[in-house]
Write a protein that holds these residues in place. Structure first.
Motif, PDB file in Angstrom:
ATOM      1  N   GLY A  40       0.919  -0.712   0.112  1.00  0.00           N
ATOM      2  CA  GLY A  40      -0.301  -0.011   0.050  1.00  0.00           C
ATOM      3  C   GLY A  40       0.841   1.520   0.363  1.00  0.00           C
ATOM      4  N   GLU A  41       1.876   1.400  -0.278  1.00  0.00           N
ATOM      5  CA  GLU A  41       2.771   2.407  -0.380  1.00  0.00           C
ATOM      6  C   GLU A  41       3.456   3.111  -1.892  1.00  0.00           C
ATOM      7  N   THR A  42       3.582   3.673  -2.565  1.00  0.00           N
ATOM      8  CA  THR A  42       3.239   4.822  -3.363  1.00  0.00           C
ATOM      9  C   THR A  42       4.733   3.855  -3.951  1.00  0.00           C
ATOM     10  N   VAL A  92      13.814  -9.791  -2.924  1.00  0.00           N
ATOM     11  CA  VAL A  92      14.311  -7.926  -3.068  1.00  0.00           C
ATOM     12  C   VAL A  92      13.491  -7.229  -2.460  1.00  0.00           C
ATOM     13  N   ASP A  93      14.608  -6.532  -1.827  1.00  0.00           N
ATOM     14  CA  ASP A  93      13.435  -5.410  -1.615  1.00  0.00           C
ATOM     15  C   ASP A  93      14.341  -4.855  -2.962  1.00  0.00           C
ATOM     16  N   PRO A  94      14.034  -4.264  -3.998  1.00  0.00           N
ATOM     17  CA  PRO A  94      14.819  -3.949  -4.835  1.00  0.00           C
ATOM     18  C   PRO A  94      15.632  -2.416  -4.330  1.00  0.00           C
ATOM     19  N   ASP A  96      15.629  -0.328  -1.183  1.00  0.00           N
ATOM     20  CA  ASP A  96      14.732   0.201   0.527  1.00  0.00           C
ATOM     21  C   ASP A  96      15.338   1.910   0.584  1.00  0.00           C
ATOM     22  N   GLY A  97      14.586   2.519   0.883  1.00  0.00           N
ATOM     23  CA  GLY A  97      14.354   3.422   1.410  1.00  0.00           C
ATOM     24  C   GLY A  97      13.785   4.633   0.305  1.00  0.00           C
ATOM     25  N   SER A  98      13.893   3.849  -0.684  1.00  0.00           N
ATOM     26  CA  SER A  98      13.404   4.502  -2.034  1.00  0.00           C
ATOM     27  C   SER A  98      12.825   6.066  -1.913  1.00  0.00           C
ATOM     28  N   SER A  99      12.346   6.488  -0.924  1.00  0.00           N
ATOM     29  CA  SER A  99      11.629   7.934  -0.668  1.00  0.00           C
ATOM     30  C   SER A  99      12.565   8.870   0.018  1.00  0.00           C
ATOM     31  N   ARG A 200      21.785   8.078  15.366  1.00  0.00           N
ATOM     32  CA  ARG A 200      21.852   7.776  14.293  1.00  0.00           C
ATOM     33  C   ARG A 200      20.254   7.372  12.839  1.00  0.00           C
ATOM     34  N   TYR A 201      19.536   7.972  12.793  1.00  0.00           N
ATOM     35  CA  TYR A 201      18.779   7.573  12.010  1.00  0.00           C
ATOM     36  C   TYR A 201      18.696   8.332  10.272  1.00  0.00           C
ATOM     37  N   GLY A 202      18.549   7.936   9.262  1.00  0.00           N
ATOM     38  CA  GLY A 202      18.601   8.041   8.402  1.00  0.00           C
ATOM     39  C   GLY A 202      17.186   8.065   7.293  1.00  0.00           C
ATOM     40  N   GLY A 203      16.625   7.267   7.328  1.00  0.00           N
ATOM     41  CA  GLY A 203      15.720   6.480   6.843  1.00  0.00           C
ATOM     42  C   GLY A 203      15.597   5.688   5.545  1.00  0.00           C
ATOM     43  N   ALA A 204      16.627   4.956   5.458  1.00  0.00           N
ATOM     44  CA  ALA A 204      16.444   3.764   4.661  1.00  0.00           C
ATOM     45  C   ALA A 204      17.051   3.028   5.841  1.00  0.00           C
ATOM     46  N   MET A 205      16.545   1.672   5.711  1.00  0.00           N
ATOM     47  CA  MET A 205      16.861   1.015   6.875  1.00  0.00           C
ATOM     48  C   MET A 205      18.484   0.045   6.403  1.00  0.00           C
ATOM     49  N   ILE A 206      18.570   0.150   5.499  1.00  0.00           N
ATOM     50  CA  ILE A 206      19.379  -0.217   4.553  1.00  0.00           C
ATOM     51  C   ILE A 206      21.091   0.762   5.628  1.00  0.00           C
ATOM     52  N   ILE A 218      22.509  -0.535  18.027  1.00  0.00           N
ATOM     53  CA  ILE A 218      20.900  -1.077  17.938  1.00  0.00           C
ATOM     54  C   ILE A 218      20.444  -0.219  16.430  1.00  0.00           C
ATOM     55  N   PHE A 219      19.437  -1.080  15.853  1.00  0.00           N
ATOM     56  CA  PHE A 219      18.560  -0.861  14.946  1.00  0.00           C
ATOM     57  C   PHE A 219      17.288  -1.203  14.899  1.00  0.00           C
ATOM     58  N   GLY A 220      15.859  -0.236  15.013  1.00  0.00           N
ATOM     59  CA  GLY A 220      14.675  -0.940  15.563  1.00  0.00           C
ATOM     60  C   GLY A 220      13.467  -0.120  15.186  1.00  0.00           C
ATOM     61  N   GLY A 230       4.747  -2.894  12.571  1.00  0.00           N
ATOM     62  CA  GLY A 230       5.335  -2.459  12.504  1.00  0.00           C
ATOM     63  C   GLY A 230       5.483  -2.413  10.949  1.00  0.00           C
ATOM     64  N   LYS A 231       6.708  -2.061  10.619  1.00  0.00           N
ATOM     65  CA  LYS A 231       6.777  -1.666   9.609  1.00  0.00           C
ATOM     66  C   LYS A 231       6.956  -2.144   8.109  1.00  0.00           C
ATOM     67  N   LEU A 232       8.284  -2.651   8.319  1.00  0.00           N
ATOM     68  CA  LEU A 232       9.073  -3.435   7.142  1.00  0.00           C
ATOM     69  C   LEU A 232       8.709  -4.883   7.628  1.00  0.00           C
ATOM     70  N   ARG A 233       8.839  -5.303   6.015  1.00  0.00           N
ATOM     71  CA  ARG A 233       8.848  -6.690   5.584  1.00  0.00           C
ATOM     72  C   ARG A 233       9.559  -7.974   5.857  1.00  0.00           C
ATOM     73  N   LEU A 234       8.598  -9.122   6.319  1.00  0.00           N
ATOM     74  CA  LEU A 234       9.572 -10.174   7.014  1.00  0.00           C
ATOM     75  C   LEU A 234      10.820 -11.151   5.950  1.00  0.00           C
ATOM     76  N   PHE A 236      11.662  -9.629   3.194  1.00  0.00           N
ATOM     77  CA  PHE A 236      12.383  -8.813   2.103  1.00  0.00           C
ATOM     78  C   PHE A 236      13.094  -8.228   3.453  1.00  0.00           C
ATOM     79  N   GLU A 237      13.168  -7.836   3.869  1.00  0.00           N
ATOM     80  CA  GLU A 237      14.038  -6.372   5.021  1.00  0.00           C
ATOM     81  C   GLU A 237      14.134  -7.329   6.007  1.00  0.00           C
ATOM     82  N   GLY A 238      13.605  -7.937   7.048  1.00  0.00           N
ATOM     83  CA  GLY A 238      13.065  -8.784   8.213  1.00  0.00           C
ATOM     84  C   GLY A 238      14.364 -10.072   8.264  1.00  0.00           C
TER      85      GLY A 238
HETATM   86  O1  LIG Z   1      10.062   7.301   6.996  1.00  0.00           O
HETATM   87  P1  LIG Z   1      10.040   6.137   7.721  1.00  0.00           P
HETATM   88  O2  LIG Z   1       8.928   5.870   8.521  1.00  0.00           O
HETATM   89  O3  LIG Z   1      11.016   6.939   9.409  1.00  0.00           O
HETATM   90  O4  LIG Z   1      10.160   4.691   7.890  1.00  0.00           O
HETATM   91  C1  LIG Z   1      11.646   4.084   7.026  1.00  0.00           C
HETATM   92  C2  LIG Z   1      11.472   2.771   6.946  1.00  0.00           C
HETATM   93  O5  LIG Z   1      10.954   2.672   5.987  1.00  0.00           O
HETATM   94  C3  LIG Z   1      12.257   1.973   4.713  1.00  0.00           C
HETATM   95  O6  LIG Z   1      11.763   3.182   3.927  1.00  0.00           O
HETATM   96  C4  LIG Z   1      10.784   1.000   4.129  1.00  0.00           C
HETATM   97  O7  LIG Z   1      11.854   0.930   2.967  1.00  0.00           O
HETATM   98  P2  LIG Z   1      10.970   0.535   1.875  1.00  0.00           P
HETATM   99  O8  LIG Z   1      11.802   2.258   1.179  1.00  0.00           O
HETATM  100  O9  LIG Z   1      11.816  -0.577   0.943  1.00  0.00           O
HETATM  101  O10 LIG Z   1       9.494   0.719   1.222  1.00  0.00           O
HETATM  102  C5  LIG Z   1      13.078   1.623   5.671  1.00  0.00           C
HETATM  103  O11 LIG Z   1      14.843   1.572   4.555  1.00  0.00           O
HETATM  104  C6  LIG Z   1      13.330   2.091   6.992  1.00  0.00           C
HETATM  105  O12 LIG Z   1      13.389   1.867   7.524  1.00  0.00           O
END
Ligand SMILES: O=P(O)(O)OC[C@H]1O[C@](O)(COP(=O)(O)O)[C@@H](O)[C@@H]1O
Ligand SMILES: [Mg+2]
Ligand SMILES: [Mg+2]
Length: 289
Positions: A40-42, A92-94, A96-99, A200-206, A218-220, A230-234, A236-238
């Motif tokens: 359900g994400e753009t 694959v998560d092609p 990650d953090g594409s926003s 340290r938080y950058g909005g891309a899990m990787i 720790i990252f959570g 939660g948000k992350l997918r088991l 492809f990500e977890g």
């Molecule tokens: O914008 P938020 O809520 O901080 O979420 C960031 C998390 O969402 C993600 O961007 C989700 O991954 P996708 O970009 O693959 O959907 C993670 O990489 C990141 O940890």
């Protein structure tokens, strides 16, 4: 390091060779498309493009029986049953953090090679890795016995560190989700951790997990009041990240158990994700279990 199984080695070689191309192809693909992914994400143009590129190349490998991605609803049958010997499923998560494409910040590609039909437990992974598109393109690859970091240039991968281990003394933390949306017990845990470690938080899990692998910590991305799963997918990500961090001497947890021991119901299941130094994950589980 090359992996002894030829199929697994082909998967890793294909993804690492594609990484420079994916990085280059991000230019001009930063806009969103008029579609949502199965979560359900753009979708961003680059999400769809990277999924097609990796899907086509991975499905063409003999011994890859299934391909699945965060960006498509169903598992693709590539000819071959992962229950058979020498046949694997790749998830694959092609991107990650594409926003982060909009703001031009770090992003990644995550992959897991499962010796089981998808969706599968993380315990069936035989290899997992990620590409980090940072100032340098790197790949961290975990197999049964080791974790290795590479730099990727052109089609080449060069080892920069063998036997990657989480440093014993943790330094950094990063937690996703809005603080008011965190359950009280997780808030309590976070209050403790922020007295001890640097944010340290950058909005891309990787990007954030790579900080943890580099500096310890720790990252959570916890279960939220508004979304307990939660948000992350088991798949492809977890699972892939849990596998990598555990192979590097750390722990992973959904709050109660290793991510690798979680039984999936659906390909796109979400899960709370916590990875890092053993002691920090143990404390988290004690507080929130
Ligand atoms: O914008 P938020 O809520 O901080 O979420 C960031 C998390 O969402 C993600 O961007 C989700 O991954 P996708 O970009 O693959 O959907 C993670 O990489 C990141 O940890
Ligand atoms: Mg992701
Ligand atoms: Mg993604």
């Amino acid at each position: 390091m090359t992996v002894s199984d030829p199929v697994v080695e082909s998967v890793i070689a294909t993804i690492s060779r594609s990484a420079t191309e994916i990085r280059q192809g991000l230019i001009g693909r930063r806009g969103t498309v008029d579609e949502e992914n199965p979560s359900g994400e753009t979708q961003v143009e680059a999400d769809v493009w990277a999924d097609e590129l990796l899907g086509d190349r991975l499905a063409a490998i003999d011994g890859v029986g299934q391909y699945a991605s965060e960006e498509r609803a169903e598992v693709e049958d590539c000819g071959g049953d992962p229950a058979m010997a020498d046949v694997y499923a790749v998830a694959v998560d092609p991107l990650d953090g594409s926003s982060n494409l909009k703001s031009n910040n770090a992003m990644g590609t995550i992959f897991g090679v499962y010796d089981a039909a998808l969706p599968a437990r993380g315990e069936t992974l035989v290899a997992a890795g990620y590409i980090l598109y940072g100032p340098i393109t790197t790949m961290v690859l975990a197999t049964e016995d080791s974790v290795t970091e590479y730099e990727l240039t052109g089609g080449e991968r060069t080892v920069v560190q063998r036997d990657v281990r989480l440093p014993d003394e943790p330094v950094v933390y990063g937690f996703g989700g809005r603080v008011p949306d965190w359950p009280d017990d997780f808030q309590e845990y976070a209050r403790e951790i922020e007295q001890e470690l640097k944010l340290r938080y950058g909005g891309a899990m990787i990007g954030d997990v790579n900080q943890v692998l580099t500096y310890g910590g720790i990252f959570g991305y916890p279960g939220l009041e508004s979304r307990p799963e939660g948000k992350l997918r088991l798949q492809f990500e977890g699972n892939p990240i849990g596998y990598i961090v555990e192979r590097a001497g750390g722990r992973s947890s959904d709050g109660e158990r290793s991510l690798l021991a979680v039984d999936p119901d659906d390909l796109h299941d979400r899960t709370p994700v916590h990875v890092g130094n053993e002691e920090l994950i143990d404390r988290l589980e004690d507080l929130i279990a």
